[in-house]
Design a protein around this motif. Structure first.
Motif, PDB file in Angstrom:
ATOM      1  N   ASN A  72     101.565  24.965  87.354  1.00  0.00           N
ATOM      2  CA  ASN A  72     102.512  24.695  88.435  1.00  0.00           C
ATOM      3  C   ASN A  72     103.503  25.820  88.142  1.00  0.00           C
ATOM      4  OD1 ASN A  72     101.189  22.703  89.605  1.00  0.00           O
ATOM      5  ND2 ASN A  72     102.225  21.082  88.573  1.00  0.00           N
ATOM      6  N   ALA A  73     103.870  26.398  87.072  1.00  0.00           N
ATOM      7  CA  ALA A  73     104.862  27.381  86.786  1.00  0.00           C
ATOM      8  C   ALA A  73     104.220  28.699  86.970  1.00  0.00           C
ATOM      9  CB  ALA A  73     105.600  27.415  85.513  1.00  0.00           C
ATOM     10  N   HIS A  74     103.162  28.870  87.203  1.00  0.00           N
ATOM     11  CA  HIS A  74     102.250  30.153  87.452  1.00  0.00           C
ATOM     12  C   HIS A  74     101.984  30.948  86.258  1.00  0.00           C
ATOM     13  CE1 HIS A  74     102.866  30.437  92.016  1.00  0.00           C
ATOM     14  NE2 HIS A  74     102.051  29.105  91.761  1.00  0.00           N
ATOM     15  N   GLN A  75     101.917  30.088  85.081  1.00  0.00           N
ATOM     16  CA  GLN A  75     101.754  30.635  83.940  1.00  0.00           C
ATOM     17  C   GLN A  75     100.163  30.407  83.489  1.00  0.00           C
ATOM     18  OE1 GLN A  75     103.732  32.543  82.115  1.00  0.00           O
ATOM     19  NE2 GLN A  75     105.795  31.908  82.895  1.00  0.00           N
ATOM     20  N   HIS A  76      99.178  31.079  84.320  1.00  0.00           N
ATOM     21  CA  HIS A  76      98.167  30.822  84.421  1.00  0.00           C
ATOM     22  C   HIS A  76      97.098  31.449  83.239  1.00  0.00           C
ATOM     23  CE1 HIS A  76      98.673  30.408  88.642  1.00  0.00           C
ATOM     24  NE2 HIS A  76      98.081  29.226  88.617  1.00  0.00           N
ATOM     25  N   LEU A  77      97.616  32.552  82.600  1.00  0.00           N
ATOM     26  CA  LEU A  77      96.978  32.968  81.725  1.00  0.00           C
ATOM     27  C   LEU A  77      97.211  32.282  80.255  1.00  0.00           C
ATOM     28  CD1 LEU A  77      95.359  35.301  80.422  1.00  0.00           C
ATOM     29  CD2 LEU A  77      97.781  36.728  80.106  1.00  0.00           C
ATOM     30  N   LEU A  78      98.425  31.690  79.994  1.00  0.00           N
ATOM     31  CA  LEU A  78      98.736  31.213  79.082  1.00  0.00           C
ATOM     32  C   LEU A  78      97.930  29.761  78.922  1.00  0.00           C
ATOM     33  CD1 LEU A  78      99.980  30.720  76.403  1.00  0.00           C
ATOM     34  CD2 LEU A  78     102.125  29.587  77.618  1.00  0.00           C
ATOM     35  N   ALA A  79      97.914  29.090  80.103  1.00  0.00           N
ATOM     36  CA  ALA A  79      97.288  27.830  80.303  1.00  0.00           C
ATOM     37  C   ALA A  79      95.612  27.994  80.277  1.00  0.00           C
ATOM     38  CB  ALA A  79      97.527  27.325  81.558  1.00  0.00           C
ATOM     39  N   LEU A  80      95.040  28.971  80.721  1.00  0.00           N
ATOM     40  CA  LEU A  80      93.895  29.541  80.175  1.00  0.00           C
ATOM     41  C   LEU A  80      93.392  29.450  78.846  1.00  0.00           C
ATOM     42  CD1 LEU A  80      91.093  29.914  81.774  1.00  0.00           C
ATOM     43  CD2 LEU A  80      91.632  32.184  81.869  1.00  0.00           C
ATOM     44  N   ARG A  81      94.433  30.074  78.220  1.00  0.00           N
ATOM     45  CA  ARG A  81      94.203  30.717  76.823  1.00  0.00           C
ATOM     46  C   ARG A  81      94.367  29.293  75.937  1.00  0.00           C
ATOM     47  NH1 ARG A  81      97.396  36.497  76.255  1.00  0.00           N
ATOM     48  NH2 ARG A  81      95.603  37.955  76.868  1.00  0.00           N
ATOM     49  N   ILE A  82      95.202  28.435  76.279  1.00  0.00           N
ATOM     50  CA  ILE A  82      95.309  27.104  75.434  1.00  0.00           C
ATOM     51  C   ILE A  82      94.200  26.423  75.935  1.00  0.00           C
ATOM     52  CG2 ILE A  82      96.595  25.001  75.585  1.00  0.00           C
ATOM     53  CD1 ILE A  82      99.192  26.591  75.857  1.00  0.00           C
ATOM     54  N   SER A  83      93.478  26.420  77.195  1.00  0.00           N
ATOM     55  CA  SER A  83      92.469  25.327  77.293  1.00  0.00           C
ATOM     56  C   SER A  83      91.166  26.081  76.571  1.00  0.00           C
ATOM     57  CB  SER A  83      92.296  25.493  79.061  1.00  0.00           C
ATOM     58  OG  SER A  83      93.160  25.321  79.720  1.00  0.00           O
ATOM     59  N   GLU A  84      90.886  27.210  76.565  1.00  0.00           N
ATOM     60  CA  GLU A  84      90.047  27.787  75.926  1.00  0.00           C
ATOM     61  C   GLU A  84      89.950  27.681  74.259  1.00  0.00           C
ATOM     62  OE1 GLU A  84      87.396  32.145  75.572  1.00  0.00           O
ATOM     63  OE2 GLU A  84      89.788  32.024  76.566  1.00  0.00           O
ATOM     64  N   TYR A  85      91.289  27.808  73.765  1.00  0.00           N
ATOM     65  CA  TYR A  85      91.548  27.691  72.237  1.00  0.00           C
ATOM     66  C   TYR A  85      91.214  26.114  71.809  1.00  0.00           C
ATOM     67  CZ  TYR A  85      94.104  27.594  68.154  1.00  0.00           C
ATOM     68  OH  TYR A  85      94.411  27.726  66.596  1.00  0.00           O
ATOM     69  N   LEU A  86      91.521  25.037  72.723  1.00  0.00           N
ATOM     70  CA  LEU A  86      91.390  23.622  72.434  1.00  0.00           C
ATOM     71  C   LEU A  86      90.078  23.309  72.920  1.00  0.00           C
ATOM     72  CD1 LEU A  86      94.921  22.241  73.258  1.00  0.00           C
ATOM     73  CD2 LEU A  86      94.143  23.294  70.862  1.00  0.00           C
ATOM     74  N   GLY A  87      89.302  24.046  73.462  1.00  0.00           N
ATOM     75  CA  GLY A  87      88.066  23.645  73.902  1.00  0.00           C
ATOM     76  C   GLY A  87      87.840  22.624  75.275  1.00  0.00           C
ATOM     77  N   MET A  88      89.070  22.872  75.929  1.00  0.00           N
ATOM     78  CA  MET A  88      89.126  21.990  77.232  1.00  0.00           C
ATOM     79  C   MET A  88      88.467  22.674  78.484  1.00  0.00           C
ATOM     80  SD  MET A  88      92.928  20.864  76.474  1.00  0.00           S
ATOM     81  CE  MET A  88      93.279  19.600  77.938  1.00  0.00           C
ATOM     82  N   ASN A  89      88.296  21.886  79.514  1.00  0.00           N
ATOM     83  CA  ASN A  89      87.796  22.534  80.698  1.00  0.00           C
ATOM     84  C   ASN A  89      88.885  23.425  81.209  1.00  0.00           C
ATOM     85  OD1 ASN A  89      86.332  22.766  83.201  1.00  0.00           O
ATOM     86  ND2 ASN A  89      86.401  20.633  83.778  1.00  0.00           N
ATOM     87  N   GLN A  90      88.225  24.547  81.669  1.00  0.00           N
ATOM     88  CA  GLN A  90      88.968  25.715  82.050  1.00  0.00           C
ATOM     89  C   GLN A  90      89.157  25.616  83.807  1.00  0.00           C
ATOM     90  OE1 GLN A  90      88.335  29.494  80.105  1.00  0.00           O
ATOM     91  NE2 GLN A  90      87.241  28.114  78.801  1.00  0.00           N
ATOM     92  N   GLU A  91      88.288  24.823  84.390  1.00  0.00           N
ATOM     93  CA  GLU A  91      88.266  24.955  85.807  1.00  0.00           C
ATOM     94  C   GLU A  91      89.586  24.654  86.607  1.00  0.00           C
ATOM     95  OE1 GLU A  91      85.707  22.372  89.194  1.00  0.00           O
ATOM     96  OE2 GLU A  91      85.041  22.387  87.101  1.00  0.00           O
TER      97      GLU A  91
END
Length: 841
Positions: free
Chosen positions: A454-473
């Motif tokens: 929501n804060a448009h920090q998409h790159l960090l959100a994507l990296r955290i999702s990938e790092y924690l094995g969460m759905n990146q969709e």
């Protein structure tokens, strides 16, 4: 030395240590919190700042226009907008649970902004009465707000997601309350919000929707000046008129803490610090008070704002952000001065190991039996640290201890390392979300990722999702939609390539949802290009329809073979296009055409006729007309005076005309012609007889009914019109005359000429009517002796039956006849004698 420096920063409140590390030096410039209204979101959320219009302030180099500015917790500006909202002075603002900024103005209007300072529609009103009375104060919580008006009436919106204003019970006070606090609905018995009002008397008013209570008579010795409800809704911290801090149960029946403060002047702010202590702030001093012991004082030379968190309080000043919390037990056990706990010895052992001192081994031997607990304490303490170097040292100590510990959970250190990496990433100055580990666990990773995107920090959100094995969709979808909104100048084809590059990271991602957003953003061509990549027809087809690509939608629906989707497209096109264009669209697509015909046969006959006519299928139109004719016949009105027979005849004649235009349907044409002729004759008969008994009966039944009614001329007419054979005519007339028991007419009919059907039907008709005497007139005329014998037997004439049977010389017949008369011994003996005489077995 390290232990001393860490613990030296702590303050002791009775028997509990507290620490106040600095989280950030604020990035903003020339900020003066006293000149502004400020709203700070919990869980390390954003800070909203707007010039306070209730104060006269000197404008330096800034614009006279009031601006709403939004910063992260490190003071980095995220967004700003000019405050244009009407409705009077801004009374209060706060962040809701979903990080929407709610601002309430004097006339009771609530304006809402997202983190990008974009005004969200629609605005919410507290109601007409609130508008007329003017709001003077308000209290926000979670997702709701309570406000009090100039006439001391309370209005509430319990949930901004369902913004319905509710007026609470009239508190019945003439003077404004000294203070106001809210017990959230989840903590009240009624499930509704409860508002506590500190009034002039030695009690507190508890106001709900359906009533007002006076609380605290037994324990209060005067009015309260300030109140703060604990996070779990169980305790109420309050400041009394005579300078005491009272902590009571939320029902104000029991005092838990009572301590004198150093000032009778009410504090500017009163806040809970976790669940362990209470903070009171005056303009230069922050006083922390616990259940027992002397308070802790912190002095400030600039204004501060207290931001309560679940495990402490963030303290915002013009220059920095601090976090005041109770020192966690694990941290205390390691860093407390003079500590000899196993965790402290393990931490010390690592220091000796790094310096290659033999003391490391000595420390490990001392704590060998408690090594798992020491390792766990180091891991836990690392989680509570904000200092990255200290986190690393503590985790190294835990890892060092784990090497000598066989029964410790192997993945515990790895889990904590992962958690700290995420926390350190979001605590970064540019991101500015200073979550503690307790806050992080309470908030959950999925909510944190939602806040980042929501804060448009998409790159960090994507990296955290990938790092924690969460759905990146979720992240990629939000990024794609934001990219479309922000890239109006980029050509569709170029933007498509950029989007596809990222969207393909996630298998099974919904291209249709992104395409829908592109369409809403006015980029229909891009939407059409995106939806081509959507593999699921159930998502692809509805979107194609919404962007006006009906033909493509029909192709995709028919290719999928999903009949529901095909029908969806058919009905959509049907509504939008002229009939002929619609017919042309479906004619070439077999599945669509067949489904349309199936549906229209049941519900849209007229439309289906137009379709068949437009495609030259005249015989299909004829079948529909014929069916309509039959449907009319089922109408109950058709039997009452026959007003519908005329239209039925016309429909059948029209069907016959259409059938006759094609060589393949000669039979149907002839059948339709005869059917219309029969209905016409039957209709005339009903009119003549005034009896609705002819229409829709067969030709045979029509003839039979005419004879029964004595209308031989009409019966002969039907016979002639439909070329009924003589044999059939005789059968019908014989049984019709027997039905009305006109035996004279039957006999006369039998003598007109030799009947083409013989005399057996005459016998049958008489026997069925139980007229044996009449049957005897015709049995002797039977030519076949077997028929004659059986007929005599049926009317109980054994001797005559035996005589007729003897002429046939048929043993099997004699046996059957004997069985017929088995109850009659004399008759049976006749057949036995006859069989013996004839010599048949």
């Amino acid at each position: 030395m390290a232990s001393v420096s860490v613990a030296a920063e702590w303050q002791l409140l009775y028997n509990r240590y507290y620490r106040k590390p600095e989280l950030y030096r604020m990035a903003w410039k020339h900020m003066d919190l006293t000149r502004n209204k400020v709203a700070c979101a919990p869980f390390g959320g954003p800070i909203a700042v707007i010039r306070d219009d209730s104060k006269i302030v000197q404008l330096h180099s800034e614009s006279a226009l009031r601006k709403l500015r939004i910063f992260n917790s490190a003071g980095v500006q995220l967004s700003e907008t000019v405050w244009k909202n009407s409705g009077g002075r801004l009374i209060g603002m706060a962040w809701t649970d979903d990080q929407t900024l709610a601002c309430i103005v004097q006339d009771g209007t609530v304006y809402r902004y997202n983190i990008h300072a974009e005004l969200l529609e629609p605005n919410i009103s507290m109601g007409k009465e609130c508008f007329e009375q003017n709001v003077v104060d308000c209290v926000f919580w979670g997702n709701g707000v309570v406000c009090i008006t100039e006439s001391n009436q309370l209005f509430c919106i319990p949930d901004f997601k369902n913004p319905k204003s509710v007026q609470l019970a009239n508190p019945g006070i003439e003077e404004p309350p000294h203070c106001m606090a809210v017990i959230e609905p989840q903590y009240t018995m009624s499930g509704n919000v409860e508002v506590l009002l500190g009034v002039d008397d030695a009690y507190v008013l508890a106001v709900e929707e359906d009533g007002v209570q006076q609380l605290g008579f037994e324990v209060l010795r005067g009015p309260l000046q300030k109140m703060a409800v604990s996070r779990d809704g169980q305790w109420l911290a309050s400041f009394t008129h005579d300078g005491r801090l009272l902590v009571l149960t939320s029902d104000l029946r029991q005092v838990i803490i009572e301590q004198d403060c150093e000032s009778a002047l009410p504090p500017e702010q009163l806040s809970w610090c976790g669940m362990d202590s209470v903070l009171l702030y005056w303009d230069d001093m922050l006083l922390m008070m616990g259940p027992r012991g002397d308070p802790v004082r912190y002095f400030y030379d600039e204004p501060i704002i207290l931001i309560p968190e679940c495990d402490g309080v963030r303290i915002l000043s013009n220059s920095n952000m601090e976090f005041l919390q109770r020192v966690p037990d694990s941290t205390e056990s390691i860093f407390k001065i003079g500590s000899t706990s196993p965790a402290a010895l393990l931490y010390d052992a690592l220091d000796h190991f790094d310096r290659r001192s033999a003391k490391a081994d000595e420390n490990l031997r001392l704590i060998r039996s408690s090594l798992p607990e020491a390792v766990e304490a180091c891991v836990d303490a690392a989680g509570h640290e904000f200092d990255v170097l200290r986190q690393r040292t503590l985790l190294r100590a835990a890892s060092y201890g784990q090497a000598f510990c066989s029964n410790f959970q192997r993945d515990r250190i790895q889990e904590m390392s992962k958690m700290l990496r995420v926390l350190n990433a979001v605590r970064n100055h540019e991101i500015g979300i200073p979550l503690s580990i307790q806050q992080y666990k309470l908030l959950t990773t999925s909510v944190l990722i939602g806040r980042l995107i929501n804060a448009h920090q998409h790159l960090l959100a994507l990296r955290i999702s990938e790092y924690l094995g969460m759905n990146q969709e979720v992240v990629i979808m939000h990024w794609a939609c934001s990219k479309i909104t922000a890239s109006l100048a980029i050509p569709d084809a170029t933007l498509l390539d950029i989007l596809l590059h990222k969207l393909r990271i996630c298998r099974g991602i919904s291209f249709a949802a992104v395409a829908a957003h592109a369409d809403k953003s006015g980029r229909r061509k891009l939407a059409a290009m995106l939806v081509e990549h959507e593999p699921r027809s159930s998502k692809q087809v509805p979107l194609l329809l919404s962007i006006g690509e009906e033909d493509t939608a029909l192709v995709k629906a028919t290719e999928s073979g999903d009949t529901d989707l095909v029908y969806l497209v058919l009905f959509h096109i049907w509504q939008k296009r002229p009939p002929l264009e619609f017919f042309g669209t479906i004619q070439a697509r077999t599945l669509a055409r067949d489904l349309f015909i199936t549906y229209a046969r049941c519900y849209k006959h007229e439309f289906l006729k137009d379709f068949f006519l437009s495609t030259g299928q005249l015989q299909e139109v004829a079948f529909l007309l014929w069916k309509e004719s039959w449907q009319l016949g089922k109408n109950p009105m058709a039997s009452k005076g026959s007003p519908l027979h005329g239209p039925r005849i016309k429909l059948t004649e029209k069907a016959q005309s259409l059938f006759s235009e094609t060589k393949e349907h000669t039979f149907e044409a002839k059948a339709a012609e005869e059917h219309s002729k029969l209905i016409r004759i039957q209709h005339e008969l009903e009119v003549a007889t005034k009896q609705a008994i002819f229409v829709d009966s067969s030709i045979s039944d029509t003839i039979r009914t005419c004879i029964v009614l004595g209308n031989n001329r009409a019966a002969l007419k039907v016979k002639t019109e439909f070329k009924v054979s003589e044999k059939r005519w005789y059968w019908l007339k014989v049984f019709a005359l027997a039905t009305i028991r006109d035996w004279d007419a039957l006999e006369k009919f039998s003598k007109e000429k030799r009947p083409p059907i013989g005399f057996r039907p005459f016998v049958e008709a008489c026997i069925e009517a139980d007229e044996k005497g009449e049957a005897l007139k015709y049995i002797p005329k039977l030519a076949d002796p077997r028929e004659k014998a059986e007929s005599y037997a049926r009317i109980g004439m054994a001797k005559e039956a035996a005589d007729a049977a003897s002429q046939a010389k048929d043993g099997e017949l004699l046996g059957r006849l004997k069985l017929t008369f088995s109850q009659n011994a004399a008759a049976s003996s006749i057949f036995d004698t006859l069989r013996d005489r004839l010599g048949v077995s």
